[in-house]
Design a protein around this motif. Structure first.
Motif, PDB file in Angstrom:
ATOM      1  N   ARG A  32       0.829  -1.201   0.000  1.00  0.00           N
ATOM      2  CA  ARG A  32       0.000   0.000   0.000  1.00  0.00           C
ATOM      3  C   ARG A  32       0.868   1.258   0.000  1.00  0.00           C
ATOM      4  N   GLU A  33       2.022   1.190   0.626  1.00  0.00           N
ATOM      5  CA  GLU A  33       2.900   2.353   0.718  1.00  0.00           C
ATOM      6  C   GLU A  33       4.250   2.029   0.083  1.00  0.00           C
ATOM      7  N   LEU A  34       4.828   3.045  -0.521  1.00  0.00           N
ATOM      8  CA  LEU A  34       6.155   2.889  -1.100  1.00  0.00           C
ATOM      9  C   LEU A  34       7.207   2.969   0.004  1.00  0.00           C
ATOM     10  N   PRO A  35       8.367   2.369  -0.223  1.00  0.00           N
ATOM     11  CA  PRO A  35       9.453   2.535   0.743  1.00  0.00           C
ATOM     12  C   PRO A  35       9.831   4.013   0.865  1.00  0.00           C
ATOM     13  N   GLN A  36      10.270   4.399   2.041  1.00  0.00           N
ATOM     14  CA  GLN A  36      10.564   5.808   2.314  1.00  0.00           C
ATOM     15  C   GLN A  36      11.636   6.373   1.387  1.00  0.00           C
ATOM     16  N   ILE A  37      12.591   5.558   0.998  1.00  0.00           N
ATOM     17  CA  ILE A  37      13.635   6.062   0.108  1.00  0.00           C
ATOM     18  C   ILE A  37      13.064   6.472  -1.243  1.00  0.00           C
ATOM     19  N   LEU A  38      12.070   5.743  -1.740  1.00  0.00           N
ATOM     20  CA  LEU A  38      11.451   6.120  -3.007  1.00  0.00           C
ATOM     21  C   LEU A  38      10.616   7.377  -2.868  1.00  0.00           C
TER      22      LEU A  38
END
Length: 109
Positions: A32-38
Motif C-alpha cells: 500500500r505504501e512505497l518505501p521511504q527512500i522512493l
C-alpha cells in the motif's frame, strides 16, 4: 541499417520500455505504501534534474560578446518570471523556449 536491423531495434526498444513500465507493478504492486527512500527520491529528483538541465544548458555560453550570453539570460529570466507569476511549469518552459528561439533566430542573428 537494413530493414531487419530496424525491426530488431524496434522490438528491443519495445521490450525494454514495457519491462520498465511493468517492473514497479511487480515490485510494489501488493504494498500500500512505497518505501521511504522512493518517497524521498520522488521529492528530491525533479529539482535536481532541473538544476542539472540548467547547468548543462548553460555550460557552453560564451561571454566574449553579448550575442553569446544575452539570449540565454533573457530566456531564463522570462522562464523564471512566468513561473513566478503563473505557477505553470510547462507553460513557463514553453514560453522560455519560444523566447530563446525568437531571440536567436531574429534578434541575435
Amino acid at each position: 541499417m537494413n530493414q531487419r536491423e530496424v525491426l530488431i531495434t524496434i522490438a528491443i526498444v519495445g521490450l525494454v520500455s514495457g519491462a520498465l513500465r511493468f517492473l514497479p507493478l511487480f515490485l510494489f504492486g501488493k504494498r500500500r505504501e512505497l518505501p521511504q527512500i522512493l518517497v524521498d527520491l520522488g521529492e528530491i529528483l525533479p529539482y535536481s534534474m532541473m538544476a542539472f538541465l540548467v547547468v548543462y544548458g548553460i555550460k557552453d555560453i560564451s561571454f566574449s560578446a553579448p550575442g553569446g550570453w544575452l539570449p540565454y539570460g533573457l530566456a531564463m529570466a522570462i522562464t523564471a518570471a512566468s513561473y513566478k507569476l503563473f505557477k505553470q511549469l510547462i507553460f513557463s518552459i514553453v514560453l522560455g523556449t519560444a523566447a530563446y528561439m525568437i531571440l536567436i533566430q531574429y534578434i541575435f542573428v
